[in-house]
Design a protein around this motif. Structure first.
Motif, short mmCIF file in Angstrom:
data_model
loop_
_atom_site.label_atom_id
_atom_site.label_comp_id
_atom_site.label_asym_id
_atom_site.label_seq_id
_atom_site.Cartn_x
_atom_site.Cartn_y
_atom_site.Cartn_z
N GLY A 1 26.02 37.25 -5.73
CA GLY A 1 27.18 36.52 -6.60
C GLY A 1 28.41 36.04 -5.42
N GLY B 1 21.24 31.54 -10.83
CA GLY B 1 22.10 31.11 -11.67
C GLY B 1 22.60 32.66 -12.52
N VAL C 1 36.58 32.27 -10.33
CA VAL C 1 37.75 32.92 -10.04
C VAL C 1 37.98 32.13 -8.61
CG1 VAL C 1 39.12 34.92 -8.86
CG2 VAL C 1 37.27 35.18 -10.73
N PHE D 1 20.80 46.96 -18.73
CA PHE D 1 19.70 46.86 -19.68
C PHE D 1 19.65 45.50 -20.48
CE2 PHE D 1 21.43 51.10 -19.23
CZ PHE D 1 20.18 51.94 -18.92
N HIS D 2 18.55 45.46 -21.36
CA HIS D 2 18.13 44.21 -22.09
C HIS D 2 17.67 44.67 -23.50
CE1 HIS D 2 17.02 40.45 -23.49
NE2 HIS D 2 17.81 39.82 -22.88
N GLY E 1 9.12 36.30 -14.75
CA GLY E 1 8.03 37.20 -14.93
C GLY E 1 8.47 38.79 -14.77
N ASP E 2 7.45 39.73 -14.47
CA ASP E 2 7.63 40.94 -14.26
C ASP E 2 8.81 41.35 -13.23
OD1 ASP E 2 6.70 43.85 -14.86
OD2 ASP E 2 6.21 43.85 -12.75
N MET E 3 9.65 42.25 -13.57
CA MET E 3 10.77 42.61 -12.51
C MET E 3 10.20 43.30 -11.17
SD MET E 3 13.53 44.27 -15.14
CE MET E 3 13.84 43.74 -16.91
N ARG F 1 29.19 29.04 -17.71
CA ARG F 1 28.70 29.54 -16.54
C ARG F 1 27.50 28.79 -16.10
NH1 ARG F 1 27.30 35.48 -18.84
NH2 ARG F 1 26.78 35.53 -16.63
N GLY G 1 21.63 41.28 -9.91
CA GLY G 1 22.01 42.52 -10.14
C GLY G 1 20.90 43.39 -10.21
N LEU H 1 35.18 42.46 -9.37
CA LEU H 1 35.99 42.00 -9.99
C LEU H 1 36.39 42.61 -11.53
CD1 LEU H 1 35.43 38.14 -9.46
CD2 LEU H 1 37.52 39.27 -8.96
N PHE I 1 14.00 42.97 -23.24
CA PHE I 1 13.28 43.04 -21.89
C PHE I 1 13.38 44.40 -21.22
CE2 PHE I 1 14.53 38.50 -22.14
CZ PHE I 1 13.46 38.10 -23.05
P1 AP5 Z 1 28.77 37.79 -12.13
O1 AP5 Z 1 28.83 39.11 -12.71
O2 AP5 Z 1 28.22 37.63 -10.64
O3 AP5 Z 1 27.90 37.01 -13.30
P2 AP5 Z 1 26.79 35.85 -13.11
O4 AP5 Z 1 26.58 35.22 -11.54
O5 AP5 Z 1 26.66 35.22 -13.96
O6 AP5 Z 1 25.47 36.58 -12.80
P3 AP5 Z 1 25.04 37.63 -13.93
O7 AP5 Z 1 25.56 39.23 -13.47
O8 AP5 Z 1 25.38 37.12 -15.21
O9 AP5 Z 1 23.39 37.81 -13.61
P4 AP5 Z 1 22.22 38.58 -12.75
O10 AP5 Z 1 21.91 37.53 -11.66
O11 AP5 Z 1 23.04 39.63 -11.84
O12 AP5 Z 1 21.39 38.96 -13.82
P5 AP5 Z 1 20.90 40.33 -14.10
O13 AP5 Z 1 20.13 41.17 -13.14
O14 AP5 Z 1 21.84 41.19 -14.78
O15 AP5 Z 1 30.14 36.87 -11.98
C1 AP5 Z 1 30.92 36.98 -13.43
C2 AP5 Z 1 32.13 36.06 -13.36
O16 AP5 Z 1 32.91 36.77 -12.12
C3 AP5 Z 1 31.78 34.70 -12.90
O17 AP5 Z 1 31.63 33.73 -14.12
C4 AP5 Z 1 33.47 34.17 -12.25
O18 AP5 Z 1 34.18 33.99 -13.28
C5 AP5 Z 1 33.58 35.67 -11.40
N1 AP5 Z 1 32.87 35.55 -10.21
C6 AP5 Z 1 31.90 36.47 -9.53
N2 AP5 Z 1 31.85 36.05 -8.45
C7 AP5 Z 1 32.56 34.89 -8.13
C8 AP5 Z 1 32.74 34.25 -6.83
N3 AP5 Z 1 32.08 34.59 -5.82
N4 AP5 Z 1 33.64 33.31 -6.92
C9 AP5 Z 1 34.47 33.04 -8.04
N5 AP5 Z 1 34.15 33.71 -9.06
C10 AP5 Z 1 33.23 34.80 -9.26
O19 AP5 Z 1 19.88 40.31 -15.33
C11 AP5 Z 1 20.68 39.66 -16.38
C12 AP5 Z 1 19.70 40.15 -17.62
O20 AP5 Z 1 18.35 39.78 -17.60
C13 AP5 Z 1 19.67 41.75 -17.87
O21 AP5 Z 1 19.78 42.19 -19.20
C14 AP5 Z 1 18.46 42.13 -17.24
O22 AP5 Z 1 17.80 43.44 -17.60
C15 AP5 Z 1 17.45 41.08 -17.60
N6 AP5 Z 1 16.33 40.76 -16.61
C16 AP5 Z 1 16.58 40.77 -15.17
N7 AP5 Z 1 15.55 40.36 -14.79
C17 AP5 Z 1 14.57 40.25 -15.87
C18 AP5 Z 1 13.25 39.58 -15.80
N8 AP5 Z 1 12.47 39.52 -14.62
N9 AP5 Z 1 12.46 39.56 -17.18
C19 AP5 Z 1 13.41 39.82 -18.14
N10 AP5 Z 1 14.54 40.20 -18.13
C20 AP5 Z 1 15.20 40.49 -17.03
#
Ligand code: AP5
Ligand code: MG
Length: 213
Positions: free
Chosen positions: A88, A11, A62, A136-137, A198-200, A170, A17, A38, A140
């Motif tokens: 993604g 999710g 999209v 970044f966060h 948990g821990d990254m 989303r 990422g 994108l 966290f």
């Molecule tokens: P996209 O950019 O792919 O967003 P998403 O899937 O919603 O995923 P995120 O990037 O938000 O989360 P992530 O899993 O990468 O988490 P992250 O590592 O950053 O897509 C954006 C939009 O583009 C979509 O809504 C859609 O419109 C379009 N799109 C993209 N692909 C598409 C497709 N195939 N088809 C159609 N439309 C598409 O981590 C999140 C945060 O949490 C960070 O701050 C991180 O530091 C923190 N964090 C991570 N791990 C931990 C941990 N273990 N503990 C604490 N904090 C943590």
């Protein structure tokens, strides 16, 4: 042998990422994030970027045709010949079918599982560097200096779709359109479920272990 042709499912905010960045260093294959591609297209003001904008800002997916064309082009680059981390993508049944139709044989699907109540604060506190895209966060994984990227000293910002208004949409899009892909790939025996809480570093170790089995 360790798999190198991967899909990371999970999710919004599951850590796709974050973990892709670690994986690309260890596996030596590129991360292909459709979200990043994108956002890049939007920044560059291309036709694709303009078409994608309203969907992304609303937290909706999209259209498949746009995203499939983008990924096909990216996978055809020479650096993806030895493998890739699809971050993604695919996100719909039609996108998964497009991989099959183009003969792209995925070896592993890592399903990063994180409950919604953990995802929401992760998204709400995320900050991205405007220059290099590092993530970044505020709680966290904070930057050393508030608002300044640790990697390149660029300015950090909050993604528009990380707002309290857009996050629920989303999460819904994930449940309705993407989560069914877990079953689709499980039928092929290639899904590995990984606890994304948990821990990254601990999560990273779990993913590597999942790629070996
Ligand atoms: P996209 O950019 O792919 O967003 P998403 O899937 O919603 O995923 P995120 O990037 O938000 O989360 P992530 O899993 O990468 O988490 P992250 O590592 O950053 O897509 C954006 C939009 O583009 C979509 O809504 C859609 O419109 C379009 N799109 C993209 N692909 C598409 C497709 N195939 N088809 C159609 N439309 C598409 O981590 C999140 C945060 O949490 C960070 O701050 C991180 O530091 C923190 N964090 C991570 N791990 C931990 C941990 N273990 N503990 C604490 N904090 C943590
Ligand atoms: Mg991401």
């Amino acid at each position: 042998m360790r798999a190198t042709r991967l899909i990371l499912l999970g999710g919004p905010g599951a850590g796709k990422g974050t973990q892709s960045k670690r994986l690309l260093e260890t596996l030596g294959v590129p991360q292909i994030s459709t979200g990043d591609l994108l956002r890049e297209a939007r920044r560059a003001g291309t036709e694709l970027g303009n078409q994608a904008k309203s969907f992304m800002d609303a937290g909706a997916l999209v259209p498949d045709s746009l995203v499939v064309a983008l990924v096909k082009e990216r996978l055809a680059q020479p650096d993806a010949a030895g493998g890739y981390i699809l971050d993604g993508f695919p996100r719909t049944a039609a996108q998964a079918a497009a991989l099959d139709d183009n003969g792209i044989a995925v070896e592993r699907v890592v399903n990063l599982v994180v409950p919604d109540e953990v995802l929401v604060p992760r998204l709400a506190g995320r900050r991205i560097c405007r220059e290099c895209g590092s993530s970044f966060h505020v709680d966290f994984h904070p930057t050393r200096v508030e608002g300044v990227c640790d990697v390149c000293q660029g300015q950090t910002y909050q993604r528009a779709d990380d707002s309290a208004e857009v996050i629920p949409q989303r999460l819904r899009a994930y449940v309705e359109q993407t989560a069914p892909l877990v079953e689709f790939y499980a039928a092929r025996g290639i899904v590995r479920t990984v606890d994304g809480q948990g821990d990254m570093e601990a999560i990273f170790a779990r993913i590597l272990e999942a790629l070996d089995r």
